[in-house]
Design a protein around this motif. Structure first.
Motif, PDB file in Angstrom:
ATOM      1  N   ALA A   1      13.671  -5.290   3.780  1.00  0.00           N
ATOM      2  CA  ALA A   1      13.517  -5.517   2.531  1.00  0.00           C
ATOM      3  C   ALA A   1      13.002  -6.784   1.986  1.00  0.00           C
ATOM      4  O   ALA A   1      12.106  -6.769   0.850  1.00  0.00           O
ATOM      5  CB  ALA A   1      14.660  -5.317   1.764  1.00  0.00           C
ATOM      6  N   GLU A   2      13.111  -7.743   2.691  1.00  0.00           N
ATOM      7  CA  GLU A   2      12.477  -9.027   2.046  1.00  0.00           C
ATOM      8  C   GLU A   2      11.349  -9.499   2.615  1.00  0.00           C
ATOM      9  O   GLU A   2      10.708 -10.390   2.129  1.00  0.00           O
ATOM     10  CB  GLU A   2      13.578 -10.307   2.777  1.00  0.00           C
ATOM     11  N   ASN A   3      10.721  -8.691   3.844  1.00  0.00           N
ATOM     12  CA  ASN A   3       9.455  -9.173   4.315  1.00  0.00           C
ATOM     13  C   ASN A   3       8.406  -8.167   4.587  1.00  0.00           C
ATOM     14  O   ASN A   3       7.323  -8.356   5.019  1.00  0.00           O
ATOM     15  CB  ASN A   3       9.988  -9.733   5.629  1.00  0.00           C
ATOM     16  N   MET A   4       8.775  -6.833   4.061  1.00  0.00           N
ATOM     17  CA  MET A   4       7.708  -5.938   4.098  1.00  0.00           C
ATOM     18  C   MET A   4       7.815  -5.081   2.979  1.00  0.00           C
ATOM     19  O   MET A   4       8.290  -5.028   2.035  1.00  0.00           O
ATOM     20  CB  MET A   4       8.369  -4.813   5.109  1.00  0.00           C
ATOM     21  N   THR A   5       6.488  -4.544   2.961  1.00  0.00           N
ATOM     22  CA  THR A   5       6.114  -3.706   1.624  1.00  0.00           C
ATOM     23  C   THR A   5       6.802  -2.300   1.640  1.00  0.00           C
ATOM     24  O   THR A   5       7.310  -2.020   2.745  1.00  0.00           O
ATOM     25  CB  THR A   5       4.564  -3.564   1.370  1.00  0.00           C
ATOM     26  N   PRO A   6       7.029  -1.704   0.724  1.00  0.00           N
ATOM     27  CA  PRO A   6       7.669  -0.324   0.797  1.00  0.00           C
ATOM     28  C   PRO A   6       6.806   0.660   1.731  1.00  0.00           C
ATOM     29  O   PRO A   6       7.380   1.215   2.569  1.00  0.00           O
ATOM     30  CB  PRO A   6       7.776   0.146  -0.595  1.00  0.00           C
ATOM     31  N   ASP A   7       5.581   0.497   1.712  1.00  0.00           N
ATOM     32  CA  ASP A   7       4.573   1.422   2.592  1.00  0.00           C
ATOM     33  C   ASP A   7       4.854   1.078   4.038  1.00  0.00           C
ATOM     34  O   ASP A   7       4.983   1.836   4.825  1.00  0.00           O
ATOM     35  CB  ASP A   7       3.271   1.257   2.161  1.00  0.00           C
ATOM     36  N   ASN A   8       4.835  -0.311   4.280  1.00  0.00           N
ATOM     37  CA  ASN A   8       4.902  -0.729   5.677  1.00  0.00           C
ATOM     38  C   ASN A   8       6.495  -0.469   6.333  1.00  0.00           C
ATOM     39  O   ASN A   8       6.753  -0.061   7.497  1.00  0.00           O
ATOM     40  CB  ASN A   8       4.739  -2.313   5.756  1.00  0.00           C
ATOM     41  N   ARG A   9       7.521  -0.684   5.323  1.00  0.00           N
ATOM     42  CA  ARG A   9       8.756  -0.256   5.723  1.00  0.00           C
ATOM     43  C   ARG A   9       8.897   1.274   6.010  1.00  0.00           C
ATOM     44  O   ARG A   9       9.519   1.834   7.057  1.00  0.00           O
ATOM     45  CB  ARG A   9       9.796  -0.304   4.640  1.00  0.00           C
ATOM     46  N   ALA A  10       8.207   2.071   5.265  1.00  0.00           N
ATOM     47  CA  ALA A  10       8.364   3.636   5.691  1.00  0.00           C
ATOM     48  C   ALA A  10       7.833   3.962   6.889  1.00  0.00           C
ATOM     49  O   ALA A  10       7.963   4.871   7.379  1.00  0.00           O
ATOM     50  CB  ALA A  10       7.371   4.368   4.391  1.00  0.00           C
ATOM     51  N   GLY A  11       6.650   3.185   7.294  1.00  0.00           N
ATOM     52  CA  GLY A  11       6.026   3.388   8.662  1.00  0.00           C
ATOM     53  C   GLY A  11       6.679   2.732  10.003  1.00  0.00           C
ATOM     54  O   GLY A  11       6.153   2.959  11.050  1.00  0.00           O
TER      55      GLY A  11
END
Length: 158
Positions: free
Chosen positions: A64-74
């Protein structure tokens, strides 16, 4: 589950062993991005009395602190044991992608019951019951013995 998944799960088992050697319960997790790069890893850190310091929860916060929502989803979270309800909720709320685990909550609950370990204060639920939209793979039968052995060492001193 493929060879890459198993490779990351073996690392989770190493982290779980590190946790056990440090006086914690044996759980370890690894966060991997969509390109296969390991971004973060952690192990259980509950021996200080804070029972919320699970590695899956720590990785959700890191994401949550280091990734974009799109990157988290992948991304994929690999873990030695299926997420508990707290960690599954954090995973879902942060919007992380796939979960791959070596041992299921059902397996762990059965092993702990066989060892006479009292049930914890939170009911063990599957990830799908807590975060139904999360794609899950596991357990990994070829790793069951290693995970079970770590929990026997933790709870029975074997």
């Amino acid at each position: 589950m493929n060879d890459v998944d198993l490779e990351h799960l073996y690392r989770c088992i190493e982290l779980a062993e590190e946790a056990l050697l440090a006086g914690d319960e044996p759980f370890g997790s690894v966060l991997v991005d969509a390109d296969g790069r390991v971004l973060a890893e952690d192990r259980n850190r509950i021996s200080d009395g804070d029972r919320t310091r699970h590695p899956e929860f720590a990785l959700a916060r890191w994401a949550a602190e280091n990734m974009t929502p799109d990157n988290r989803a992948g991304a994929t979270v690999y873990t030695s044991g299926e997420h508990c309800p707290m960690c599954a909720a954090a995973h879902g709320w942060v919007g992380l992608g796939r979960i791959v685990y070596a041992a299921s909550s059902q397996q762990l609950t059965g092993w702990l019951d066989e060892m006479g370990v009292p049930a914890g204060p939170v009911r063990p639920l599957s990830v799908q019951e807590v975060a139904p939209g999360v794609v899950v793979a596991g357990p990994a039968p070829e790793l069951e013995h290693a995970i079970r052995r770590l929990h026997r060492r933790c709870h029975l001193g074997e």
